[in-house]
Design a protein around this motif. Structure first.
Motif, PDB file in Angstrom:
ATOM      1  N   ALA A 115      -7.187  -7.915  31.829  1.00  0.00           N
ATOM      2  CA  ALA A 115      -7.299  -8.906  32.894  1.00  0.00           C
ATOM      3  C   ALA A 115      -6.262 -10.011  32.711  1.00  0.00           C
ATOM      4  O   ALA A 115      -5.642 -10.465  33.684  1.00  0.00           O
ATOM      5  CB  ALA A 115      -8.705  -9.492  32.925  1.00  0.00           C
ATOM      6  N   GLN A 116      -6.056 -10.439  31.480  1.00  0.00           N
ATOM      7  CA  GLN A 116      -5.071 -11.491  31.219  1.00  0.00           C
ATOM      8  C   GLN A 116      -3.660 -11.006  31.526  1.00  0.00           C
ATOM      9  O   GLN A 116      -2.855 -11.758  32.081  1.00  0.00           O
ATOM     10  CB  GLN A 116      -5.191 -11.955  29.775  1.00  0.00           C
ATOM     11  N   ARG A 117      -3.360  -9.768  31.169  1.00  0.00           N
ATOM     12  CA  ARG A 117      -2.025  -9.229  31.468  1.00  0.00           C
ATOM     13  C   ARG A 117      -1.802  -9.133  32.969  1.00  0.00           C
ATOM     14  O   ARG A 117      -0.723  -9.481  33.479  1.00  0.00           O
ATOM     15  CB  ARG A 117      -1.855  -7.855  30.805  1.00  0.00           C
ATOM     16  N   ARG A 118      -2.816  -8.644  33.680  1.00  0.00           N
ATOM     17  CA  ARG A 118      -2.710  -8.542  35.136  1.00  0.00           C
ATOM     18  C   ARG A 118      -2.561  -9.919  35.766  1.00  0.00           C
ATOM     19  O   ARG A 118      -1.766 -10.115  36.686  1.00  0.00           O
ATOM     20  CB  ARG A 118      -3.949  -7.823  35.681  1.00  0.00           C
ATOM     21  N   ALA A 119      -3.296 -10.911  35.265  1.00  0.00           N
ATOM     22  CA  ALA A 119      -3.213 -12.272  35.798  1.00  0.00           C
ATOM     23  C   ALA A 119      -1.819 -12.852  35.574  1.00  0.00           C
ATOM     24  O   ALA A 119      -1.244 -13.481  36.485  1.00  0.00           O
ATOM     25  CB  ALA A 119      -4.270 -13.155  35.169  1.00  0.00           C
ATOM     26  N   ARG A 120      -1.268 -12.670  34.377  1.00  0.00           N
ATOM     27  CA  ARG A 120       0.080 -13.181  34.110  1.00  0.00           C
ATOM     28  C   ARG A 120       1.098 -12.553  35.051  1.00  0.00           C
ATOM     29  O   ARG A 120       2.007 -13.227  35.568  1.00  0.00           O
ATOM     30  CB  ARG A 120       0.475 -12.904  32.654  1.00  0.00           C
ATOM     31  N   GLU A 121       0.945 -11.251  35.275  1.00  0.00           N
ATOM     32  CA  GLU A 121       1.855 -10.543  36.189  1.00  0.00           C
ATOM     33  C   GLU A 121       1.787 -11.130  37.597  1.00  0.00           C
ATOM     34  O   GLU A 121       2.818 -11.421  38.224  1.00  0.00           O
ATOM     35  CB  GLU A 121       1.489  -9.063  36.208  1.00  0.00           C
ATOM     36  N   LEU A 122       0.579 -11.331  38.103  1.00  0.00           N
ATOM     37  CA  LEU A 122       0.411 -11.847  39.453  1.00  0.00           C
ATOM     38  C   LEU A 122       0.877 -13.291  39.575  1.00  0.00           C
ATOM     39  O   LEU A 122       1.573 -13.656  40.537  1.00  0.00           O
ATOM     40  CB  LEU A 122      -1.055 -11.738  39.874  1.00  0.00           C
ATOM     41  N   LEU A 123       0.500 -14.130  38.616  1.00  0.00           N
ATOM     42  CA  LEU A 123       0.904 -15.528  38.671  1.00  0.00           C
ATOM     43  C   LEU A 123       2.422 -15.653  38.588  1.00  0.00           C
ATOM     44  O   LEU A 123       3.025 -16.516  39.247  1.00  0.00           O
ATOM     45  CB  LEU A 123       0.232 -16.320  37.549  1.00  0.00           C
ATOM     46  N   GLY A 124       3.053 -14.787  37.794  1.00  0.00           N
ATOM     47  CA  GLY A 124       4.511 -14.788  37.732  1.00  0.00           C
ATOM     48  C   GLY A 124       5.137 -14.364  39.049  1.00  0.00           C
ATOM     49  O   GLY A 124       6.077 -14.996  39.545  1.00  0.00           O
ATOM     50  N   THR A 125       4.611 -13.298  39.625  1.00  0.00           N
ATOM     51  CA  THR A 125       5.128 -12.811  40.908  1.00  0.00           C
ATOM     52  C   THR A 125       4.989 -13.867  41.997  1.00  0.00           C
ATOM     53  O   THR A 125       5.870 -14.021  42.854  1.00  0.00           O
ATOM     54  CB  THR A 125       4.378 -11.536  41.329  1.00  0.00           C
ATOM     55  N   LEU A 126       3.881 -14.621  41.957  1.00  0.00           N
ATOM     56  CA  LEU A 126       3.606 -15.615  42.993  1.00  0.00           C
ATOM     57  C   LEU A 126       4.193 -16.985  42.666  1.00  0.00           C
ATOM     58  O   LEU A 126       4.004 -17.930  43.442  1.00  0.00           O
ATOM     59  CB  LEU A 126       2.094 -15.737  43.201  1.00  0.00           C
ATOM     60  N   GLY A 127       4.897 -17.090  41.553  1.00  0.00           N
ATOM     61  CA  GLY A 127       5.604 -18.322  41.247  1.00  0.00           C
ATOM     62  C   GLY A 127       4.766 -19.464  40.722  1.00  0.00           C
ATOM     63  O   GLY A 127       5.190 -20.629  40.790  1.00  0.00           O
ATOM     64  N   VAL A 128       3.597 -19.178  40.165  1.00  0.00           N
ATOM     65  CA  VAL A 128       2.737 -20.256  39.656  1.00  0.00           C
ATOM     66  C   VAL A 128       2.311 -19.997  38.203  1.00  0.00           C
ATOM     67  O   VAL A 128       1.336 -20.575  37.728  1.00  0.00           O
ATOM     68  CB  VAL A 128       1.494 -20.458  40.553  1.00  0.00           C
ATOM     69  N   GLU A 129       3.058 -19.166  37.487  1.00  0.00           N
ATOM     70  CA  GLU A 129       2.691 -18.833  36.111  1.00  0.00           C
ATOM     71  C   GLU A 129       2.672 -20.080  35.221  1.00  0.00           C
ATOM     72  O   GLU A 129       1.854 -20.176  34.298  1.00  0.00           O
ATOM     73  CB  GLU A 129       3.659 -17.795  35.540  1.00  0.00           C
ATOM     74  N   ARG A 130       3.535 -21.042  35.510  1.00  0.00           N
ATOM     75  CA  ARG A 130       3.597 -22.250  34.675  1.00  0.00           C
ATOM     76  C   ARG A 130       2.308 -23.074  34.754  1.00  0.00           C
ATOM     77  O   ARG A 130       2.077 -23.940  33.907  1.00  0.00           O
ATOM     78  CB  ARG A 130       4.794 -23.117  35.095  1.00  0.00           C
ATOM     79  N   HIS A 131       1.479 -22.806  35.751  1.00  0.00           N
ATOM     80  CA  HIS A 131       0.230 -23.545  35.909  1.00  0.00           C
ATOM     81  C   HIS A 131      -0.971 -22.803  35.328  1.00  0.00           C
ATOM     82  O   HIS A 131      -2.115 -23.213  35.554  1.00  0.00           O
ATOM     83  CB  HIS A 131      -0.032 -23.814  37.394  1.00  0.00           C
ATOM     84  N   ALA A 132      -0.743 -21.738  34.578  1.00  0.00           N
ATOM     85  CA  ALA A 132      -1.851 -20.888  34.117  1.00  0.00           C
ATOM     86  C   ALA A 132      -2.907 -21.671  33.344  1.00  0.00           C
ATOM     87  O   ALA A 132      -4.101 -21.402  33.468  1.00  0.00           O
ATOM     88  CB  ALA A 132      -1.314 -19.737  33.259  1.00  0.00           C
ATOM     89  N   GLY A 133      -2.495 -22.646  32.546  1.00  0.00           N
ATOM     90  CA  GLY A 133      -3.442 -23.406  31.746  1.00  0.00           C
ATOM     91  C   GLY A 133      -3.960 -24.664  32.413  1.00  0.00           C
ATOM     92  O   GLY A 133      -4.786 -25.381  31.829  1.00  0.00           O
ATOM     93  N   ALA A 134      -3.501 -24.944  33.631  1.00  0.00           N
ATOM     94  CA  ALA A 134      -3.918 -26.155  34.345  1.00  0.00           C
ATOM     95  C   ALA A 134      -5.208 -25.896  35.117  1.00  0.00           C
ATOM     96  O   ALA A 134      -5.627 -24.752  35.312  1.00  0.00           O
ATOM     97  CB  ALA A 134      -2.812 -26.592  35.305  1.00  0.00           C
ATOM     98  N   TYR A 135      -5.830 -26.975  35.567  1.00  0.00           N
ATOM     99  CA  TYR A 135      -7.021 -26.881  36.402  1.00  0.00           C
ATOM    100  C   TYR A 135      -6.610 -27.028  37.870  1.00  0.00           C
ATOM    101  O   TYR A 135      -5.629 -27.714  38.185  1.00  0.00           O
ATOM    102  CB  TYR A 135      -8.041 -27.937  35.998  1.00  0.00           C
ATOM    103  N   PRO A 136      -7.322 -26.365  38.780  1.00  0.00           N
ATOM    104  CA  PRO A 136      -6.905 -26.335  40.186  1.00  0.00           C
ATOM    105  C   PRO A 136      -6.666 -27.711  40.811  1.00  0.00           C
ATOM    106  O   PRO A 136      -5.775 -27.866  41.650  1.00  0.00           O
ATOM    107  CB  PRO A 136      -8.069 -25.608  40.879  1.00  0.00           C
ATOM    108  N   GLY A 137      -7.450 -28.707  40.403  1.00  0.00           N
ATOM    109  CA  GLY A 137      -7.302 -30.030  40.999  1.00  0.00           C
ATOM    110  C   GLY A 137      -5.957 -30.666  40.768  1.00  0.00           C
ATOM    111  O   GLY A 137      -5.598 -31.627  41.471  1.00  0.00           O
ATOM    112  N   ARG A 138      -5.189 -30.168  39.825  1.00  0.00           N
ATOM    113  CA  ARG A 138      -3.866 -30.726  39.532  1.00  0.00           C
ATOM    114  C   ARG A 138      -2.763 -30.053  40.326  1.00  0.00           C
ATOM    115  O   ARG A 138      -1.592 -30.418  40.208  1.00  0.00           O
ATOM    116  CB  ARG A 138      -3.568 -30.614  38.036  1.00  0.00           C
TER     117      ARG A 138
END
Length: 229
Positions: A115-138
């Motif tokens: 699940a973590q590998r798939r999430a990293r792949e998707l977040l990278g593709t969608l251009g938001v991988e740098r926010h992986a450790g942030a909370y949505p409100g930020r």
């Protein structure tokens, strides 16, 4: 992929939200459901998502009779077949971006590592991988919607359902999400988009279906850029 036959949904003694609706969507299509407020768009989406049941008629998605499912079966169906994107994101504020994305995968039985590998792949593709450790409100509205799309795609759903996905966004963020939907469709994702925005529908969809007072009032093909074909 989607087949509705003579679907009616009534609530109490008022007029039906949907009346004898027939709809067929084939795999790989991007279809926009248009109509004013109260036309039945969200009701239609909820029936296809298994969040509601028709009063009459049948709803079949990717070979599953959705109208016959119980509560537990509906939940399994959504995890396996459907990705949902909402107007107001519906992210969990007390989970990080990465945890929001991986949650549906872990609920479906995927290992945490996968699940973590798939999430990293998707977040990278969608251009938001740098926010992986942030909370949505930020995050900005556009970034949160990209995270919501990643969450919707984590289980590789056969069908992506989007309910007013740009309705809570500014113009620039809305255009980003519009381009994202176009790219997903080019890659073969089946999409059902509910919107009142004609420009969004014409730019992202190969067909537009209009609902008025719970009935189908029009069904036309486009070239995906607003030109009839």
């Amino acid at each position: 992929m989607i087949e509705l036959r003579e679907v009616t949904r009534s609530y109490g003694d008022g007029p039906p939200a949907l009346r004898d609706v027939d709809l067929t969507v084939t795999a790989g299509e991007a279809v926009a459901i248009l109509g004013p407020s109260g036309s039945g768009k969200s009701t239609l989406l909820n029936l296809i998502a298994g969040l509601d049941r028709p009063s009459r008629g049948t709803v079949t998605v990717d070979g599953v009779r959705v109208d016959e499912l119980g509560e537990a079966g509906s939940a399994r169906y959504r995890r396996a077949k459907v990705g949902l994107v909402f107007q107001f994101f519906n992210l969990l504020d007390d989970l990080t971006v990465a945890d929001n994305v991986t949650l549906p995968a872990q609920l479906s039985g995927m290992s945490r590592g996968a699940a973590q590998r798939r999430a990293r792949e998707l977040l990278g593709t969608l251009g938001v991988e740098r926010h992986a450790g942030a909370y949505p409100g930020r995050l900005s509205g556009g970034e949160r919607q990209r995270v919501a799309v990643a969450r919707a795609l984590i289980n590789r759903p056969a069908l992506l359902l989007a309910d007013e996905p740009t309705g809570a966004l500014d113009t620039a963020s809305g255009e980003d999400v519009q381009r994202l939907l176009q790219e997903l469709h080019r890659e073969g994702q089946t999409i059902l988009l509910v919107t009142h925005d004609l420009a969004l529908a014409k730019s992202c969809a190969t067909r537009t279906v209009e609902l008025i007072d719970g009935r189908t009032a029009g069904d036309r093909s486009t070239a995906g850029d607003g030109r009839p074909r």
